[in-house]
Design a protein around this motif. Sequence first.
Motif, PDB file in Angstrom:
ATOM      1  N   THR A 123       0.827  -1.209   0.000  1.00  0.00           N
ATOM      2  CA  THR A 123       0.000   0.000   0.000  1.00  0.00           C
ATOM      3  C   THR A 123       0.863   1.261   0.000  1.00  0.00           C
ATOM      4  O   THR A 123       0.555   2.225  -0.694  1.00  0.00           O
ATOM      5  N   VAL A 124       1.947   1.257   0.764  1.00  0.00           N
ATOM      6  CA  VAL A 124       2.827   2.427   0.806  1.00  0.00           C
ATOM      7  C   VAL A 124       3.487   2.651  -0.550  1.00  0.00           C
ATOM      8  O   VAL A 124       3.538   3.781  -1.049  1.00  0.00           O
ATOM      9  N   ARG A 150       1.006   4.053  -3.100  1.00  0.00           N
ATOM     10  CA  ARG A 150       0.778   5.488  -2.937  1.00  0.00           C
ATOM     11  C   ARG A 150       1.948   6.284  -3.493  1.00  0.00           C
ATOM     12  O   ARG A 150       1.765   7.304  -4.150  1.00  0.00           O
ATOM     13  N   LYS A 151       3.169   5.818  -3.239  1.00  0.00           N
ATOM     14  CA  LYS A 151       4.353   6.524  -3.735  1.00  0.00           C
ATOM     15  C   LYS A 151       4.382   6.505  -5.259  1.00  0.00           C
ATOM     16  O   LYS A 151       4.671   7.512  -5.908  1.00  0.00           O
ATOM     17  N   PHE A 162       1.825   6.245  -7.204  1.00  0.00           N
ATOM     18  CA  PHE A 162       0.748   7.112  -7.672  1.00  0.00           C
ATOM     19  C   PHE A 162       1.179   8.570  -7.643  1.00  0.00           C
ATOM     20  O   PHE A 162       0.899   9.332  -8.566  1.00  0.00           O
ATOM     21  N   LYS A 163       1.910   8.973  -6.596  1.00  0.00           N
ATOM     22  CA  LYS A 163       2.390  10.347  -6.501  1.00  0.00           C
ATOM     23  C   LYS A 163       3.389  10.654  -7.613  1.00  0.00           C
ATOM     24  O   LYS A 163       3.368  11.732  -8.203  1.00  0.00           O
TER      25      LYS A 163
END
Length: 170
Positions: free
Chosen positions: A143-144, A147-148, A150-151
């Motif tokens: 999950t982390v 998110r990274k 995606f950023k």
Amino acid sequence: MAEPQSTRAPQASTTSESESAFFSPRSRRQLGLFAAGVGFFAISSVITRRSIVRRYKATVPKFYQPSNQPGTQVNGAMEAFEALNIATVNVFSVGMMLTGGLLWAFDIASLDDMRSKVRTNLGVDPIRTDQDAEAEIEEWFATVLARKEFKTLRGEKGIKTKEDEDEKKS
């Protein structure tokens, strides 16, 4: 005459249970580290005493030696090295004895025992295996990293977030 028979049932001995628990193979194995620490401490005490006596005898002047001239040459580096070695052996032996005693007092015979006791005290399920914990950590990392990723994709496409716009305004 016939002797009257007792109607009471024989009482179970509780001392044999406690003695068997104290001298059980598990307890003897737990006390093994403590006993090794005691033996190591005894040896280190003998070494320390021998070193102190040798140093004392070196300072006592011989019978025909003048009192204004020291009899031995002092090598400070070797004395410091020997003192460090003796102190290290003493500390390790006391630590070994303390560790063995604490493991016996807390009834810990293996790493699995210690792991389950720590997990119980922390409020975590003691039966949960390491594979379950690793799977949970893998999910968290996924999950982390998602998110990274995606950023970084938003940054490449030029999509701006509220935070970026607020920084430009300030």
